[in-house]
Write an enzyme that holds these catalytic residues in place. Structure first.
Site, mmCIF file in Angstrom:
data_model
loop_
_atom_site.group_PDB
_atom_site.id
_atom_site.type_symbol
_atom_site.label_atom_id
_atom_site.label_comp_id
_atom_site.label_asym_id
_atom_site.label_seq_id
_atom_site.Cartn_x
_atom_site.Cartn_y
_atom_site.Cartn_z
ATOM 1 N N SER A 36 0.849 -1.208 0.000
ATOM 2 C CA SER A 36 0.000 0.000 0.000
ATOM 3 C C SER A 36 0.877 1.249 0.000
ATOM 4 C CB SER A 36 -1.021 -0.005 1.145
ATOM 5 O OG SER A 36 -0.399 -0.019 2.392
ATOM 6 N N LEU A 225 21.485 0.568 -3.200
ATOM 7 C CA LEU A 225 22.746 0.580 -2.478
ATOM 8 C C LEU A 225 22.745 1.564 -1.302
ATOM 9 C CD1 LEU A 225 25.011 0.611 -5.679
ATOM 10 C CD2 LEU A 225 24.436 -1.370 -4.267
ATOM 11 N N ASP A 256 9.983 1.172 -0.669
ATOM 12 C CA ASP A 256 8.678 1.239 -1.340
ATOM 13 C C ASP A 256 8.569 2.516 -2.173
ATOM 14 O OD1 ASP A 256 8.189 -1.072 0.091
ATOM 15 O OD2 ASP A 256 7.379 0.056 1.778
HETATM 16 O O1 CKP Z 1 11.342 -1.872 2.522
HETATM 17 P P1 CKP Z 1 10.604 -0.721 3.091
HETATM 18 O O2 CKP Z 1 11.304 -0.082 4.269
HETATM 19 O O3 CKP Z 1 10.230 0.294 2.063
HETATM 20 O O4 CKP Z 1 9.239 -1.354 3.626
HETATM 21 C C1 CKP Z 1 8.536 -0.845 4.689
HETATM 22 C C2 CKP Z 1 7.246 -1.589 4.922
HETATM 23 O O5 CKP Z 1 5.277 -3.725 4.950
HETATM 24 C C3 CKP Z 1 6.564 -1.121 6.190
HETATM 25 O O6 CKP Z 1 5.573 -0.176 5.874
HETATM 26 C C4 CKP Z 1 6.030 -2.382 6.819
HETATM 27 O O7 CKP Z 1 4.687 -2.316 7.102
HETATM 28 C C5 CKP Z 1 6.349 -3.475 5.820
HETATM 29 O O8 CKP Z 1 7.438 -2.972 5.066
HETATM 30 C C6 CKP Z 1 6.672 -4.774 6.542
HETATM 31 O O9 CKP Z 1 5.825 -5.666 6.531
HETATM 32 O O10 CKP Z 1 7.772 -4.848 7.109
HETATM 33 MG MG MG Z 2 12.395 -2.776 1.222
#
Ligand code: CKP
Ligand code: MG
Length: 311
Positions: A36, A225, A256
């Site tokens: 999302s 990186l 994300d």
């Molecule tokens: O890889 P990212 O730090 O962009 O991901 C963050 C998201 O879905 C965070 O919103 C969290 O809810 C999650 O990854 C997760 O399930 O760890």
């Molecule tokens: Mg990630």
């Protein structure tokens, strides 16, 4: 709909002080979830995007739906269940900087998803399917759902963007490697972090990782990186995008943002180099803001950063 994505979103409680959670008294309520986050990032950049999940028939499920729908994302394929609750997670602001997350998501509503939750007609009218390695870690049914969605996308010329997003708290290492490689072999665009890429491929360095995934069938690979930017490679293009100067406030959600920027570049028909630069800029902007989606830029903000007018 240009893009379809799906996965688990949770209510996020962030401590309001830089302290271990046992000493925090007040928490801010937000929501987050990798897929999302990507959907919201794409909507903010002006793209049409659908996200679906299975939410608990509870206040938190309704809250998540309101938030995602309120950002202009199509949530018409979301379902509710009273058989399991909507998951939550907590974010600790570490004394001295950085963050740590604690999940309460075991046997959650989203983990009950199965291939029956896929509306194939809805998916196959899209240009891009976005999936992450978090969903297959939730349950066997969720793994089967991701596999079904990728196979259906492949048969119908829907481009597949895959972010391995390895969450060690959710996986056994050997199982993670096997299942994520099975999914990666079906993807067109793979966006691993350096550590994730090295773990999955067993080779060292961004160029070797990219080569491994290209041989597996990907059209392009962009390796994130962190402070060193990103490395991109396809059969015809390769290069490096330098990191943008940012003050790191909260790195969660940066990957994300990166995926949203990259998919936006693909939809705009950009070259791999341009799409990687767009991805890198969105990721950098997100790092400078508390919260997983709050920092996601609109097109105007992103253009300013890409043209060097602000960071
Ligand atoms: O890889 P990212 O730090 O962009 O991901 C963050 C998201 O879905 C965070 O919103 C969290 O809810 C999650 O990854 C997760 O399930 O760890
Ligand atoms: Mg990630």
């Amino acid at each position: 709909m240009e893009v379809v994505t799906f996965g688990e979103s949770m209510v996020l409680f962030s401590g309001d002080q830089d302290l271990p959670l046992e000493y925090v008294h007040r928490f801010n309520k937000q929501m987050a979830g990798a897929e999302s986050n990507v959907a919201i990032g794409l909507a903010r950049l002006g793209h049409s995007v659908g996200w679906f999940s299975k939410l608990g028939q509870d206040a938190f499920g309704r809250y998540i739906l309101q938030c995602v729908r309120g950002q202009g994302v199509d949530t018409s394929r979301c379902t509710f269940t009273d058989a399991a609750p909507t998951a939550v997670f907590f974010k600790e602001r570490r004394p001295g900087g950085g963050t740590k997350v604690y999940y309460y998501r075991d046997r959650s509503a989203a983990s009950k998803m199965t291939p029956a939750d896929l509306d194939e007609a809805y998916l196959t009218q899209a240009k891009i399917l976005h999936v992450t390695g978090i969903t297959p870690a939730l349950s066997e049914g969720c793994f089967e759902l991701v596999l079904r969605a990728m196979e259906s996308a492949k048969r119908n010329d829907v481009g597949i963007v895959f972010d391995p997003n390895i969450r060690w708290k959710l996986w056994d290492r050997a199982e993670a490697k096997g299942k994520l490689l099975e999914l990666a072999s079906r993807a067109d665009y793979i966006l691993p972090g350096l550590d994730e890429g090295e773990f999955l491929t067993g080779v060292t360095g961004a160029n070797q990782i990219a080569e491994f995934f290209l041989k597996l069938g990907a059209k392009a690979v962009v390796v994130k990186l962190g402070k060193d930017g990103a490395y991109y490679r396809s059969l015809t293009e390769r290069g490096h995008v330098p990191a943008l100067p940012v003050q790191e406030i909260d790195p969660v959600g940066a990957g994300d943002g990166f995926a949203a920027g990259f998919i936006s570049g693909l939809l705009r028909g950009e070259s791999l180099a341009q799409a990687a630069a767009r991805a890198n800029a969105v990721g950098a902007i997100v790092v400078g803001v508390h919260g997983d989606t709050e920092g996601l830029p609109n097109e105007e903000e992103l253009t300013a950063v890409l043209s060097g007018q602000s960071t």
